[in-house]
Scaffold this active site. Structure first.
Site, PDB file in Angstrom:
ATOM      1  N   ASP A   1     -33.569  70.926  99.561  1.00 45.41           N
ATOM      2  CA  ASP A   1     -32.848  71.382 100.968  1.00 45.41           C
ATOM      3  C   ASP A   1     -31.923  70.733 101.214  1.00 45.41           C
ATOM      4  O   ASP A   1     -31.267  69.983 100.680  1.00 45.41           O
ATOM      5  CB  ASP A   1     -34.196  71.012 102.115  1.00 45.41           C
ATOM      6  N   SER A   2     -30.981  71.474 102.277  1.00 46.05           N
ATOM      7  CA  SER A   2     -29.647  70.849 102.506  1.00 46.05           C
ATOM      8  C   SER A   2     -29.779  69.644 103.454  1.00 46.05           C
ATOM      9  O   SER A   2     -28.945  68.783 103.531  1.00 46.05           O
ATOM     10  CB  SER A   2     -29.119  71.895 103.491  1.00 46.05           C
TER      11      SER A   2
ATOM     12  N   TYR B   1     -25.953  73.684 106.141  1.00 47.37           N
ATOM     13  CA  TYR B   1     -25.483  74.722 105.318  1.00 47.37           C
ATOM     14  C   TYR B   1     -25.288  75.849 106.152  1.00 47.37           C
ATOM     15  O   TYR B   1     -24.730  76.836 105.929  1.00 47.37           O
ATOM     16  CB  TYR B   1     -26.446  74.882 104.209  1.00 47.37           C
ATOM     17  N   GLY B   2     -25.976  76.244 107.305  1.00 43.70           N
ATOM     18  CA  GLY B   2     -26.104  77.279 108.079  1.00 43.70           C
ATOM     19  C   GLY B   2     -24.744  77.754 108.422  1.00 43.70           C
ATOM     20  O   GLY B   2     -24.540  79.045 108.010  1.00 43.70           O
TER      21      GLY B   2
ATOM     22  N   CYS C   1     -35.268  75.882 101.488  1.00 45.08           N
ATOM     23  CA  CYS C   1     -33.943  75.846 102.555  1.00 45.08           C
ATOM     24  C   CYS C   1     -33.618  77.532 102.632  1.00 45.08           C
ATOM     25  O   CYS C   1     -33.400  78.319 101.785  1.00 45.08           O
ATOM     26  CB  CYS C   1     -32.782  75.052 102.053  1.00 45.08           C
ATOM     27  N   ASN C   2     -33.808  77.800 103.854  1.00 37.26           N
ATOM     28  CA  ASN C   2     -33.642  79.551 103.971  1.00 37.26           C
ATOM     29  C   ASN C   2     -32.359  79.870 103.746  1.00 37.26           C
ATOM     30  O   ASN C   2     -31.973  80.866 103.140  1.00 37.26           O
ATOM     31  CB  ASN C   2     -34.096  79.724 105.465  1.00 37.26           C
ATOM     32  N   THR C   3     -31.146  79.009 104.202  1.00 39.18           N
ATOM     33  CA  THR C   3     -29.905  79.355 103.951  1.00 39.18           C
ATOM     34  C   THR C   3     -29.612  79.354 102.334  1.00 39.18           C
ATOM     35  O   THR C   3     -28.844  80.318 102.166  1.00 39.18           O
ATOM     36  CB  THR C   3     -29.002  78.392 104.645  1.00 39.18           C
TER      37      THR C   3
ATOM     38  N   GLU D   1     -32.223  67.130 114.191  1.00 41.71           N
ATOM     39  CA  GLU D   1     -31.916  66.380 113.391  1.00 41.71           C
ATOM     40  C   GLU D   1     -31.589  65.120 114.346  1.00 41.71           C
ATOM     41  O   GLU D   1     -31.615  63.749 113.687  1.00 41.71           O
ATOM     42  CB  GLU D   1     -30.807  66.775 112.645  1.00 41.71           C
TER      43      GLU D   1
ATOM     44  N   CYS E   1     -36.305  78.915 109.400  1.00 38.63           N
ATOM     45  CA  CYS E   1     -35.619  77.694 109.185  1.00 38.63           C
ATOM     46  C   CYS E   1     -36.709  76.542 109.194  1.00 38.63           C
ATOM     47  O   CYS E   1     -37.525  76.579 109.922  1.00 38.63           O
ATOM     48  CB  CYS E   1     -34.525  77.454 110.195  1.00 38.63           C
ATOM     49  N   THR E   2     -36.693  75.965 108.095  1.00 39.44           N
ATOM     50  CA  THR E   2     -37.455  74.678 107.936  1.00 39.44           C
ATOM     51  C   THR E   2     -37.651  73.584 108.967  1.00 39.44           C
ATOM     52  O   THR E   2     -38.426  72.688 108.874  1.00 39.44           O
ATOM     53  CB  THR E   2     -37.734  74.132 106.180  1.00 39.44           C
ATOM     54  N   HIS E   3     -36.550  73.521 109.841  1.00 35.39           N
ATOM     55  CA  HIS E   3     -36.378  72.495 110.645  1.00 35.39           C
ATOM     56  C   HIS E   3     -37.218  73.176 111.848  1.00 35.39           C
ATOM     57  O   HIS E   3     -37.776  72.027 112.768  1.00 35.39           O
ATOM     58  CB  HIS E   3     -34.992  72.393 111.166  1.00 35.39           C
TER      59      HIS E   3
END
Length: 279
Positions: free
Chosen positions: A9-10, A41-42, A72-74, A164, A198-200
Site C-alpha cells: 500500500d502507499s 498516491y491519490g 491500494c485502490n489508487t 492519517e 479506499c483502504t483508509h
C-alpha cells in the site's frame, strides 16, 4: 527462505485489508510494505503511481514473495494492468500465462465481482481518492460484471489526511464526512449501496454510517479481498504451494519505522514492529 504473500500500500490503509486477510488465512506468511515516504498516491499522475508501485512490487519479489496483493485502490487503478500485462512478461520472460513464477493482484476487480449482489436498486456510490475516481476503474470493472448497475463516484480528498493524522474520530471529521456523503447521495436518490473504495476509509465507517440513510449498505473491502484471495489460492494450487506457511507477519516502510509503528496500530488493530527500507 520464506516465500510470504506480499501486501503493498502507499501507506497505512492496506493494513485494514491485511488484517482481514490474516484473520481469514492465518497460516500463511505475510510481508507488508508501506511506501510512507511517498504517500499519498491519490493526487499523483498515472505515470508516477505506476513507477512507484512497480518499484515496491519488485522489492517484494526480491524478498521472496511470489504473490503480491496491491491493497491500494489508487495503485490498483493506475498501475496494476501495466504490471500484469507488460512488466511481468518483461521481467520474467520464461513465465507463460499459466506459469506460477510471479503474480500481482489488486483490490478493484474482487470488489467489482460482487458489489452488484448488494444493491437492489442497481445504483451504487463509490467513495474514493481523486486518482481512483479519475481512472474510472470501478465504472469500467463493475460494468463488466453488472451491466445493469449505475455507478456514481465521489472523490473525498480530505478523508485520507484526516485518518492519517488521527482525526478520524474527532468532531472535525464530521463536516468532511457529511459533505461527501451528501454529495454522492444527491447524485441519485436510488443509491442503496456505498463502497469505501479506499483502504483508509474503514476508520471513518462509524461516522459514514451515521451520515447515510438507514437503509444504505456501506461496504469496506477487507473481507471481500480476503474471500477473493482464499478463492484464488484454491483455484491456483501451483501458486498456493509456493507460499510459505509459518504464520509470520513482517512489516516494511520507506519512512520512519517509529512513526509507522505508532500509526499502524490504528489500522491493523494490534502493535506492529517495522523495518525501514530504501527503494
Amino acid at each position: 527462505m520464506l516465500q510470504p504473500i506480499g501486501v503493498f500500500d502507499s501507506g497505512y490503509g492496506g493494513l485494514t485489508v491485511l488484517r482481514e486477510i490474516v484473520r481469514a488465512l492465518p497460516q500463511y506468511d505475510y510481508l507488508y510494505l508501506g511506501d510512507n515516504a511517498r504517500t499519498p498516491y491519490g493526487p499523483r499522475s498515472f505515470e508516477t503511481v505506476y513507477h512507484y508501485t512497480l518499484e515496491c512490487v519488485q522489492h517484494l519479489f526480491d524478498q521472496g514473495c511470489r504473490l503480491v496483493i496491491l491493497a491500494c485502490n489508487t495503485a490498483s487503478a493506475k498501475a496494476l494492468r501495466n504490471i500484469q500485462q507488460l512488466d511481468l512478461p518483461r521481467l520474467y520472460p520464461g513465465a507463460g500465462p499459466h506459469d506460477p513464477a510471479r503474480r500481482v493482484l489488486g483490490v478493484i476487480r474482487p470488489t467489482a465481482e460482487v458489489i452488484g449482489t448488494y444493491s437492489k436498486t442497481g445504483a451504487v456510490g463509490v467513495l474514493a481518492t481523486q486518482g481512483t475516481v479519475a481512472s474510472e476503474s470501478y465504472v469500467v470493472e463493475i460494468e463488466k460484471f453488472f451491466p445493469g448497475v449505475t455507478v456514481f463516484q465521489e472523490a473525498c480528498p480530505m478523508w485520507v489526511p484526516l485518518v492519517e493524522n488521527g482525526e478520524y474520530d474527532s468532531p472535525g471529521a464530521d463536516y468532511f464526512v457529511r459533505q461527501h456523503i451528501d454529495r454522492v447521495i444527491a447524485k441519485s436518490p436510488d443509491i442503496d449501496t456505498l463502497l469505501l473504495a479506499c483502504t483508509h476509509y474503514p476508520l471513518l465507517i462509524d461516522k459514514i454510517r451515521q451520515a447515510v440513510p438507514t437503509a444504505t449498505t456501506v461496504l469496506s473491502q477487507g473481507q471481500i479481498v480476503a474471500d477473493s484471495l482464499a478463492d484464488y489460492l484454491r483455484r491456483h494450487p501451483a501458486i498456493e504451494q509456493q507460499c510459505s506457511k509459518t504464520g509470520q507477519r513482517q512489516f516494511l516502510t520507506t519512512d520512519s519505522p517509529a512513526d509507522f509503528d505508532r500509526k499502524a496500530t490504528m489500522f491493523y488493530g494490534e502493535p506492529v514492529q517495522s523495518i525501514h527500507v530504501a527503494l
